[in-house]
Motif scaffolding. Structure first.
Motif, short mmCIF file in Angstrom:
data_model
loop_
_atom_site.label_atom_id
_atom_site.label_comp_id
_atom_site.label_asym_id
_atom_site.label_seq_id
_atom_site.Cartn_x
_atom_site.Cartn_y
_atom_site.Cartn_z
N VAL A 68 1.11 -1.34 -0.04
CA VAL A 68 0.16 -0.15 0.14
C VAL A 68 0.97 1.30 -0.20
CG1 VAL A 68 -2.32 -1.46 0.87
CG2 VAL A 68 -0.12 -0.28 2.31
N GLU A 71 -2.26 6.88 2.49
CA GLU A 71 -3.00 6.16 3.57
C GLU A 71 -5.07 5.98 2.42
OE1 GLU A 71 -3.80 9.59 6.02
OE2 GLU A 71 -2.16 9.09 7.24
N VAL A 74 -4.64 1.94 1.64
CA VAL A 74 -5.14 1.24 2.62
C VAL A 74 -6.57 0.91 3.18
CG1 VAL A 74 -5.33 1.54 5.49
CG2 VAL A 74 -3.07 2.02 5.06
N ARG A 77 -7.92 -1.87 1.26
CA ARG A 77 -7.58 -3.38 2.07
C ARG A 77 -8.84 -3.37 3.35
NH1 ARG A 77 -1.33 -4.14 4.13
NH2 ARG A 77 -1.49 -4.88 1.95
N LYS A 78 -9.03 -2.30 3.99
CA LYS A 78 -10.16 -2.15 4.80
C LYS A 78 -11.55 -2.64 4.53
CE LYS A 78 -7.79 1.20 8.13
NZ LYS A 78 -7.84 2.36 8.89
#
Length: 198
Positions: A68, A71, A74, A77-78
């Motif tokens: 990644v 932010e 990210v 992925r979340k």
């Protein structure tokens, strides 16, 4: 119907495919461009939920190996990490709503000129704006957000129209095709943005 209304009445198949499509379109944010094949097994589970839990676990493990860059990446992925293991309408609906907002936010960020700010009250103001757009108030939506809204709506409409019919598999293929198209759009925008910074 608005995007929010379509999500509210979608079945498990439509909700899972809608959330997965949002995730799929945002894969270019991963540092190496993302590998869409890691989500293909999950697409195969969207018809009836068969092996959803097992394939979801495998996809999460595969994405953990993806790099990644920031932010925003990210968030991708979340999105997968928040997917429910249970094949049930309520948790899938909550996930689909969350994925929809994340995908819209990502596209909104790329609509903002480099160096531009969000204005107003920052994140909270942005979230309220995204919810208004999802509810059908398109005023102020940039071209990328407008395109993403259109894709999300068309995917849910197609899936609803083909639910329980002989064309159900075709509906899922159509959702995947629209998602692939959106992924290419985002990748092209990211490439232009990167060239503009050099």
């Amino acid at each position: 119907m608005s995007l929010l209304e379509l999500i509210a009445v979608a079945d498990e198949r439509g909700l899972a495919a809608s959330g997965l499509a949002c995730l799929d379109r945002c894969l270019p944010l991963l540092a190496d461009g993302g590998e869409p094949e890691l989500l293909r097994p999950l697409w195969g589970s969207c018809e009836d939920g068969r092996d959803w839990d097992t394939r979801l676990t495998a996809a999460r493990e595969a994405m953990e190996g993806e790099n990644v860059a920031d932010e925003t990446a990210v968030l991708v992925r979340k999105m997968l990490g928040a997917a429910p293991s249970e094949w049930s309408a309520d948790p899938l609906r909550e996930w689909a709503r969350a994925c929809s907002l994340v995908a819209l936010e990502i596209h909104r960020q790329f609509d903002i000129p480099t160096g531009g700010g969000t204005g107003g009250d920052g994140v909270q103001d942005s979230t309220e704006q995204l919810k208004r757009w999802s509810a059908g108030e398109a005023e102020g939506a940039g071209p990328l957000v407008a395109g993403e809204l259109h894709r999300q709506i068309k995917i849910l409409e197609t899936l609803a129209e083909t639910a329980g019919t002989a064309g159900s598999a075709g509906g899922l293929r159509g959702a995947l095709d629209r998602s692939t198209e959106g992924r290419r759009v985002l990748r092209a925008v990211m490439s232009r943005r990167a060239r503009g910074r050099t």
